[in-house]
Write an enzyme that holds these catalytic residues in place. Structure first.
Site, mmCIF file in Angstrom:
data_model
loop_
_atom_site.group_PDB
_atom_site.id
_atom_site.type_symbol
_atom_site.label_atom_id
_atom_site.label_comp_id
_atom_site.label_asym_id
_atom_site.label_seq_id
_atom_site.Cartn_x
_atom_site.Cartn_y
_atom_site.Cartn_z
ATOM 1 C CB SER A 8 16.701 76.006 79.019
ATOM 2 O OG SER A 8 17.238 76.400 80.305
ATOM 3 C CG HIS A 33 14.472 79.032 78.485
ATOM 4 N ND1 HIS A 33 13.323 79.811 78.030
ATOM 5 C CD2 HIS A 33 13.980 78.681 79.064
ATOM 6 C CE1 HIS A 33 12.205 79.825 79.442
ATOM 7 N NE2 HIS A 33 13.239 78.853 80.038
ATOM 8 C CG ASP A 35 15.229 78.277 82.928
ATOM 9 O OD1 ASP A 35 13.692 78.684 82.988
ATOM 10 O OD2 ASP A 35 15.835 77.485 82.084
ATOM 11 C CG MET A 37 14.609 78.805 89.160
ATOM 12 S SD MET A 37 15.219 77.662 89.196
ATOM 13 C CE MET A 37 14.918 76.434 87.690
ATOM 14 C CG HIS A 66 10.513 80.111 82.673
ATOM 15 N ND1 HIS A 66 10.846 79.050 82.314
ATOM 16 C CD2 HIS A 66 10.170 80.432 82.997
ATOM 17 C CE1 HIS A 66 10.517 78.367 83.111
ATOM 18 N NE2 HIS A 66 9.031 78.901 83.673
ATOM 19 C CG MET A 68 10.257 79.092 86.745
ATOM 20 S SD MET A 68 11.407 77.544 86.990
ATOM 21 C CE MET A 68 12.093 79.074 85.968
ATOM 22 C CG MET A 137 6.044 75.391 83.437
ATOM 23 S SD MET A 137 7.707 75.811 82.845
ATOM 24 C CE MET A 137 9.091 73.930 83.868
ATOM 25 C CG ASP A 175 10.596 74.722 80.113
ATOM 26 O OD1 ASP A 175 11.579 74.725 79.734
ATOM 27 O OD2 ASP A 175 10.888 76.266 80.951
HETATM 28 C C1 DX5 Z 1 12.499 73.682 85.105
HETATM 29 C C2 DX5 Z 1 13.367 75.622 84.107
HETATM 30 C C3 DX5 Z 1 13.743 74.921 82.643
HETATM 31 C C4 DX5 Z 1 15.266 73.910 82.304
HETATM 32 C C5 DX5 Z 1 14.757 72.825 81.346
HETATM 33 O O1 DX5 Z 1 12.296 75.037 85.888
HETATM 34 O O2 DX5 Z 1 12.097 75.892 83.153
HETATM 35 O O3 DX5 Z 1 13.857 76.017 81.651
HETATM 36 O O4 DX5 Z 1 16.190 74.514 81.812
HETATM 37 O O5 DX5 Z 1 15.468 71.626 81.413
HETATM 38 P P1 DX5 Z 1 15.267 70.634 80.804
HETATM 39 O O6 DX5 Z 1 15.238 70.603 79.060
HETATM 40 O O7 DX5 Z 1 16.859 69.590 80.971
HETATM 41 O O8 DX5 Z 1 14.431 69.139 81.395
HETATM 42 ZN ZN ZN Z 2 12.195 77.421 81.585
#
Ligand code: DX5
Ligand code: ZN
Length: 219
Positions: A8, A33, A35, A37, A66, A68, A137, A175
């Site tokens: 990620s 990956h 993310d 948000m 991903h 969010m 998650m 994740d």
């Molecule tokens: C959190 C993200 C993850 C995040 C995971 O909301 O969806 O992808 O990057 O981070 P680690 O591996 O540090 O828990």
């Molecule tokens: Zn993620």
């Protein structure tokens, strides 16, 4: 079959993002990956479409995006154009999940569904056959570096049973809080793909850490 590793970039060095993408490309990772948000679905804002498009210009591995965000169906085409290969929406953010998944697949992307820690796997019973990847998650989404919620292992086992019972081809991806220890437990429980952010990028040798995750075997 070895586990799919999806580092990620949330934990990457944003001032040198290109270098980190090149490192992931050189490494044994399978996917990258990303993310996204929106500050509404989760209490944090990360990066958006222009960053994904720039990453796509140099990335040689599939982009595992991903979302969010609320109402993810509004952005399917935009993320397809930006270069997403796998597009994952949250079940909690999707009122018409079946339609959203069909739209993602019609664009030529793989369709993923993410579940928050409190969302039961049983909610997927009537949709599992339409999903390419379920993203469980194992932390509350929004931030990297949180600790792994142990109950996620039970969810992986339940999901595996559902996939087998329905003869589906869905992959199980996890994740949050993944490291060698939780990663090994997850692979044993039936996980096909592991996302890892801080464990990879905060390690001394990220490429070796990715290789270590790739080599995790079931117990
Ligand atoms: C959190 C993200 C993850 C995040 C995971 O909301 O969806 O992808 O990057 O981070 P680690 O591996 O540090 O828990
Ligand atoms: Zn993620």
């Amino acid at each position: 079959m070895s586990v799919i590793v999806s580092p990620s970039l949330l934990a990457a060095d944003f001032m040198n993002l290109g270098k980190d993408v090149e490192m992931v490309d050189r490494s044994k990772a399978d996917w990258i990956h990303l993310d996204i948000m929106d500050g509404v679905f989760v209490p944090n804002i990360s990066y958006g479409l222009p960053v994904v498009s720039q990453i796509k210009k140099i990335a040689r591995k599939p982009l595992d995006v991903h979302l969010m965000i609320v109402q993810p169906e509004r952005y399917i085409e935009a993320f397809h154009k930006a270069g997403a290969d796998i597009l994952t929406v949250h079940l909690e953010a999707s009122t018409h999940l079946h339609r959203t998944l069909q739209q993602i697949k019609a664009s030529g992307m793989k369709a993923g569904v993410a579940l928050n820690p409190h969302t039961p796997v049983s909610l997927l019973e009537d949709i599992i056959q339409d999903i390419d990847v379920v993203l469980i998650m194992s932390v509350n989404p929004g931030f990297g570096g949180q600790s792994f919620i142990e109950h996620s292992l039970e969810k992986v086992k339940k999901l595996k049973a559902l996939i087998q019972a329905t003869h589906s081809h869905t992959l199980i991806e996890i994740d949050g809080g993944v490291n060698f220890e939780t990663g090994r437990e997850l692979v044993t429980a039936g996980a096909d793909a592991l996302v890892a952010g801080s464990f990879v990028f905060k390690s001394e040798d990220p490429e070796a850490t990715i290789a270590g995750l790739k080599n995790l075997k079931t117990e």
